[in-house]
Design a protein around this motif. Structure first.
Motif, PDB file in Angstrom:
ATOM      1  N   PRO A 184      21.077  -3.551  -6.856  1.00 18.65           N
ATOM      2  CA  PRO A 184      22.440  -3.114  -6.517  1.00 18.65           C
ATOM      3  C   PRO A 184      22.671  -3.123  -5.005  1.00 18.65           C
ATOM      4  CG  PRO A 184      21.350  -1.541  -7.971  1.00 18.65           C
ATOM      5  CD  PRO A 184      20.307  -2.522  -7.564  1.00 18.65           C
ATOM      6  N   ASP A 185      23.931  -3.274  -4.614  1.00 18.47           N
ATOM      7  CA  ASP A 185      24.289  -3.236  -3.198  1.00 18.47           C
ATOM      8  C   ASP A 185      23.761  -1.955  -2.575  1.00 18.47           C
ATOM      9  OD1 ASP A 185      25.579  -5.594  -3.337  1.00 18.47           O
ATOM     10  OD2 ASP A 185      27.604  -4.732  -3.467  1.00 18.47           O
ATOM     11  N   GLY A 186      23.158  -2.087  -1.416  1.00 19.45           N
ATOM     12  CA  GLY A 186      22.649  -0.902  -0.730  1.00 19.45           C
ATOM     13  C   GLY A 186      21.162  -0.696  -0.932  1.00 19.45           C
ATOM     14  N   ALA A 187      20.578  -1.377  -1.926  1.00 22.04           N
ATOM     15  CA  ALA A 187      19.119  -1.268  -2.136  1.00 22.04           C
ATOM     16  C   ALA A 187      18.445  -2.440  -1.421  1.00 22.04           C
ATOM     17  CB  ALA A 187      18.776  -1.298  -3.613  1.00 22.04           C
ATOM     18  N   ARG A 188      17.219  -2.200  -1.000  1.00 24.83           N
ATOM     19  CA  ARG A 188      16.447  -3.256  -0.347  1.00 24.83           C
ATOM     20  C   ARG A 188      15.492  -3.835  -1.382  1.00 24.83           C
ATOM     21  NH1 ARG A 188      11.687  -2.540   3.865  1.00 24.83           N
ATOM     22  NH2 ARG A 188      11.509  -0.550   2.792  1.00 24.83           N
ATOM     23  N   LEU A 189      15.444  -5.158  -1.491  1.00 26.73           N
ATOM     24  CA  LEU A 189      14.495  -5.792  -2.419  1.00 26.73           C
ATOM     25  C   LEU A 189      13.328  -6.369  -1.639  1.00 26.73           C
ATOM     26  CD1 LEU A 189      13.561  -6.875  -5.184  1.00 26.73           C
ATOM     27  CD2 LEU A 189      14.932  -8.927  -4.749  1.00 26.73           C
ATOM     28  N   ILE A 190      12.132  -5.954  -2.036  1.00 26.65           N
ATOM     29  CA  ILE A 190      10.928  -6.581  -1.494  1.00 26.65           C
ATOM     30  C   ILE A 190      10.359  -7.459  -2.596  1.00 26.65           C
ATOM     31  CG2 ILE A 190       8.586  -6.149  -0.671  1.00 26.65           C
ATOM     32  CD1 ILE A 190       9.726  -3.828   0.868  1.00 26.65           C
ATOM     33  N   LYS A 191      10.348  -8.754  -2.341  1.00 26.68           N
ATOM     34  CA  LYS A 191       9.882  -9.670  -3.379  1.00 26.68           C
ATOM     35  C   LYS A 191       8.367  -9.706  -3.401  1.00 26.68           C
ATOM     36  CE  LYS A 191      13.839 -12.668  -3.812  1.00 26.68           C
ATOM     37  NZ  LYS A 191      14.350 -14.005  -3.980  1.00 26.68           N
ATOM     38  N   ALA A 192       7.803  -9.397  -4.560  1.00 19.85           N
ATOM     39  CA  ALA A 192       6.345  -9.430  -4.708  1.00 19.85           C
ATOM     40  C   ALA A 192       6.023  -9.603  -6.185  1.00 19.85           C
ATOM     41  CB  ALA A 192       5.736  -8.127  -4.185  1.00 19.85           C
ATOM     42  N   ASP A 193       4.908 -10.247  -6.446  1.00 18.97           N
ATOM     43  CA  ASP A 193       4.462 -10.464  -7.824  1.00 18.97           C
ATOM     44  C   ASP A 193       3.298  -9.520  -8.106  1.00 18.97           C
ATOM     45  OD1 ASP A 193       3.468 -11.276 -10.228  1.00 18.97           O
ATOM     46  OD2 ASP A 193       3.468 -13.421  -9.751  1.00 18.97           O
ATOM     47  N   ARG A 194       3.481  -8.605  -9.027  1.00 19.68           N
ATOM     48  CA  ARG A 194       2.472  -7.583  -9.302  1.00 19.68           C
ATOM     49  C   ARG A 194       1.242  -8.165  -9.991  1.00 19.68           C
ATOM     50  NH1 ARG A 194       5.576  -2.409 -11.688  1.00 19.68           N
ATOM     51  NH2 ARG A 194       3.554  -1.443 -11.253  1.00 19.68           N
ATOM     52  N   ASP A 195       1.274  -9.422 -10.364  1.00 24.37           N
ATOM     53  CA  ASP A 195       0.055 -10.067 -10.869  1.00 24.37           C
ATOM     54  C   ASP A 195      -0.912 -10.356  -9.722  1.00 24.37           C
ATOM     55  OD1 ASP A 195       0.829 -10.018 -13.493  1.00 24.37           O
ATOM     56  OD2 ASP A 195       1.781 -11.995 -13.434  1.00 24.37           O
ATOM     57  N   ARG A 196      -0.413 -10.299  -8.491  1.00 24.38           N
ATOM     58  CA  ARG A 196      -1.267 -10.604  -7.331  1.00 24.38           C
ATOM     59  C   ARG A 196      -1.855  -9.312  -6.751  1.00 24.38           C
ATOM     60  NH1 ARG A 196      -0.300 -15.432  -4.464  1.00 24.38           N
ATOM     61  NH2 ARG A 196      -0.887 -14.220  -2.644  1.00 24.38           N
ATOM     62  N   PRO A 197      -3.106  -9.359  -6.322  1.00 21.87           N
ATOM     63  CA  PRO A 197      -3.744  -8.123  -5.831  1.00 21.87           C
ATOM     64  C   PRO A 197      -3.092  -7.550  -4.569  1.00 21.87           C
ATOM     65  CG  PRO A 197      -5.225 -10.046  -5.614  1.00 21.87           C
ATOM     66  CD  PRO A 197      -4.011 -10.499  -6.362  1.00 21.87           C
ATOM     67  N   ASP A 198      -2.448  -8.409  -3.750  1.00 27.02           N
ATOM     68  CA  ASP A 198      -1.841  -7.912  -2.502  1.00 27.02           C
ATOM     69  C   ASP A 198      -0.365  -7.510  -2.679  1.00 27.02           C
ATOM     70  OD1 ASP A 198      -0.817 -10.383  -2.999  1.00 27.02           O
ATOM     71  OD2 ASP A 198      -1.124 -11.191  -0.966  1.00 27.02           O
ATOM     72  N   ALA A 199       0.077  -7.378  -3.934  1.00 25.28           N
ATOM     73  CA  ALA A 199       1.514  -7.168  -4.192  1.00 25.28           C
ATOM     74  C   ALA A 199       2.084  -5.947  -3.472  1.00 25.28           C
ATOM     75  CB  ALA A 199       1.745  -7.010  -5.699  1.00 25.28           C
ATOM     76  N   TYR A 200       1.287  -4.890  -3.344  1.00 22.67           N
ATOM     77  CA  TYR A 200       1.839  -3.614  -2.842  1.00 22.67           C
ATOM     78  C   TYR A 200       1.700  -3.471  -1.327  1.00 22.67           C
ATOM     79  CZ  TYR A 200       1.536  -3.038  -7.799  1.00 22.67           C
ATOM     80  OH  TYR A 200       1.676  -3.273  -9.129  1.00 22.67           O
ATOM     81  N   ALA A 201       1.059  -4.469  -0.679  1.00 25.08           N
ATOM     82  CA  ALA A 201       0.809  -4.358   0.765  1.00 25.08           C
ATOM     83  C   ALA A 201       2.090  -4.060   1.559  1.00 25.08           C
ATOM     84  CB  ALA A 201       0.119  -5.616   1.279  1.00 25.08           C
ATOM     85  N   PRO A 202       3.230  -4.707   1.255  1.00 25.56           N
ATOM     86  CA  PRO A 202       4.426  -4.449   2.084  1.00 25.56           C
ATOM     87  C   PRO A 202       4.980  -3.033   1.962  1.00 25.56           C
ATOM     88  CG  PRO A 202       4.730  -6.415   0.678  1.00 25.56           C
ATOM     89  CD  PRO A 202       3.467  -5.756   0.239  1.00 25.56           C
ATOM     90  N   VAL A 203       4.573  -2.279   0.931  1.00 25.84           N
ATOM     91  CA  VAL A 203       5.137  -0.924   0.760  1.00 25.84           C
ATOM     92  C   VAL A 203       4.059   0.160   0.825  1.00 25.84           C
ATOM     93  CG1 VAL A 203       7.206  -1.613  -0.527  1.00 25.84           C
ATOM     94  CG2 VAL A 203       5.073  -1.222  -1.775  1.00 25.84           C
ATOM     95  N   ALA A 204       2.819  -0.258   1.106  1.00 23.49           N
ATOM     96  CA  ALA A 204       1.699   0.689   1.002  1.00 23.49           C
ATOM     97  C   ALA A 204       1.565   1.597   2.224  1.00 23.49           C
ATOM     98  CB  ALA A 204       0.399  -0.071   0.769  1.00 23.49           C
ATOM     99  N   GLU A 205       2.211   1.236   3.328  1.00 19.29           N
ATOM    100  CA  GLU A 205       2.056   2.042   4.549  1.00 19.29           C
ATOM    101  C   GLU A 205       3.182   3.065   4.714  1.00 19.29           C
ATOM    102  OE1 GLU A 205      -0.737   1.834   6.166  1.00 19.29           O
ATOM    103  OE2 GLU A 205      -1.308   0.242   4.776  1.00 19.29           O
ATOM    104  N   THR A 206       3.905   3.322   3.643  1.00 17.87           N
ATOM    105  CA  THR A 206       5.057   4.240   3.710  1.00 17.87           C
ATOM    106  C   THR A 206       4.781   5.478   2.857  1.00 17.87           C
ATOM    107  OG1 THR A 206       6.504   2.325   3.910  1.00 17.87           O
ATOM    108  CG2 THR A 206       7.567   4.390   3.282  1.00 17.87           C
ATOM    109  N   ASP A 207       5.275   6.627   3.306  1.00 20.81           N
ATOM    110  CA  ASP A 207       5.210   7.840   2.479  1.00 20.81           C
ATOM    111  C   ASP A 207       6.468   7.887   1.623  1.00 20.81           C
ATOM    112  OD1 ASP A 207       2.812   8.761   3.575  1.00 20.81           O
ATOM    113  OD2 ASP A 207       3.876   9.629   5.287  1.00 20.81           O
TER     114      ASP A 207
END
Ligand SMILES: NC(=O)c1ccc[n+]([C@@H]2O[C@H](COP(=O)([O-])OP(=O)(O)OC[C@H]3O[C@@H](n4cnc5c(N)ncnc54)[C@H](OP(=O)(O)O)[C@@H]3O)[C@@H](O)[C@H]2O)c1
Length: 325
Positions: free
Chosen positions: A40-63
């Protein structure tokens, strides 16, 4: 303002949670491949494939204040709680009524016995319930009481592409006569997508712990059909057909081709749509009148075309042939 991460958000329920969260002023990030649709408008999309082991790297450094996950795959959930669990304030996992082992007893609550957990990382469609049990276990093992397990029943309303709940208002919006199962006392429970999304946000706010049945109010199939008729303005003939006859003619219950959606004959499903949702209601679940869900479902059906080929329900030819018998 909540800092919310949705693992999903490009499809139906996750998208509705994102929409409502933005509306109330939350900061919303969605992680998905992006193939299912836009966020939806106003949300940020981070494109990642959860089948890949590094999928969460872009969001892992956030609380994150709250992480909400809609996955059906144990491997995805294990990876997510490992990568993001330690820094998440609270976690909301969208589970399902299909986790329960026995659907024959009406009125059962969250303490009812579960299916065995799927042992692998990837659950096939036929292993949906076992897969969700494994997802729930992974959440509990990593997060303890920092997770809400929201066991959803059938969801209905705008945006539903399953063709199930929408079949009835769509059918009554077309020409008659309309064939219905004669199981008018059978219980049903459908929750409006807007109501479950609102409750999922509340569960994150309130840090609700453990499993909750998040179901619609119990309404008989006869009352659902009457409300669908009303919403569609149908005044024509309705033909109830005996359940044995329907089965003998190869009509499938619940969903799929040549089916009558929501119809669940047989004692083994007597409790499937009469589960106890008192715990979620006590924790703030508000359910709107079914007519409002039917109205939204009909809008969706009209937009997509009442005469389109469907994934669930009877085709006009199938219905005509059955009525001719
Ligand atoms: N419909 C019902 O009546 C019903 C009943 C009970 C429970 N539920 C539960 O309700 C939830 C429905 O959620 P929903 O409608 O938002 O989503 P959904 O239709 O289950 O789609 C899955 C979401 O996960 C994303 N995804 C799938 N594979 C991925 C991958 N490999 N990597 C990254 N992202 C991936 C998809 O986005 P991309 O394809 O863009 O990656 C999509 O946003 C599910 O948990 C379902 O089990 C539904």
């Amino acid at each position: 303002m909540t800092k919310l991460l949705i693992l999903g958000g490009t499809a139906w329920l996750g998208g509705e949670v994102a929409r409502q969260a933005i509306e109330r002023g939350d900061e919303v990030t969605c992680l998905a491949r992006g193939g299912a649709g836009a966020v939806p408008d106003g949300a940020r999309l981070i494109k990642a494939d959860r089948d890949r082991p590094d999928a969460y790297a872009p969001v892992a450094e956030t609380d994150w204040d709250v992480v909400l996950d809609v996955s059906r795959q144990p491997g995805h959930v294990r990876g997510a709680v490992r990568a993001l669990g330690p820094r998440a304030g609270h976690w909301v996992f969208v589970s399902t009524a299909s986790v329960y082992a026995d659907n024959s007893r009406p009125g059962m609550d969250e303490s009812d016995e579960l299916l065995p957990a799927h042992p692998g990382d990837t659950a096939a469609a036929a292993e949906y319930g076992e897969g969700k049990v494994a997802c729930e276990q992974a959440c509990l093992e990593s997060l303890g009481d920092r997770v809400t397990l929201a066991r959803s029943g059938l969801i209905g309303g705008r945006g539903d592409f399953s063709d199930r709940f929408g079949y009835w208002p769509a059918r009554f919006a077309a020409d008659g006569p309309v064939l219905v199962p004669d199981a008018l006392d059978q219980p049903t429970q459908t929750i409006d997508v807007r109501d479950i999304a609102a409750w999922l946000l509340l569960a994150g706010d309130e840090r609700l712990a453990g499993p909750y049945n998040v179901f619609g109010e119990q309404i008989s199939l006869g009352d659902v059909l009457a409300a669908a008729r009303e919403v569609a303005g149908y005044r024509g003939e309705v033909v109830p057909v005996a359940e044995d006859r329907l089965r003998a003619e190869g009509v499938a219950p619940w969903s799929g081709p040549k089916s009558l959606p929501l119809w669940l004959p047989g004692p083994e499903y007597a409790g499937f749509m009469s589960r106890n949702a008192d715990r979620a209601v006590a924790a703030g679940l508000v359910r709107r009148p079914l007519a409002e869900t039917l109205e939204q479902a009909l809008l969706e059906e009209r937009e997509r075309g009442l005469d389109r080929e469907r994934k669930a329900g009877l085709s006009p030819v199938e219905e005509r042939d059955l009525l001719a018998l």
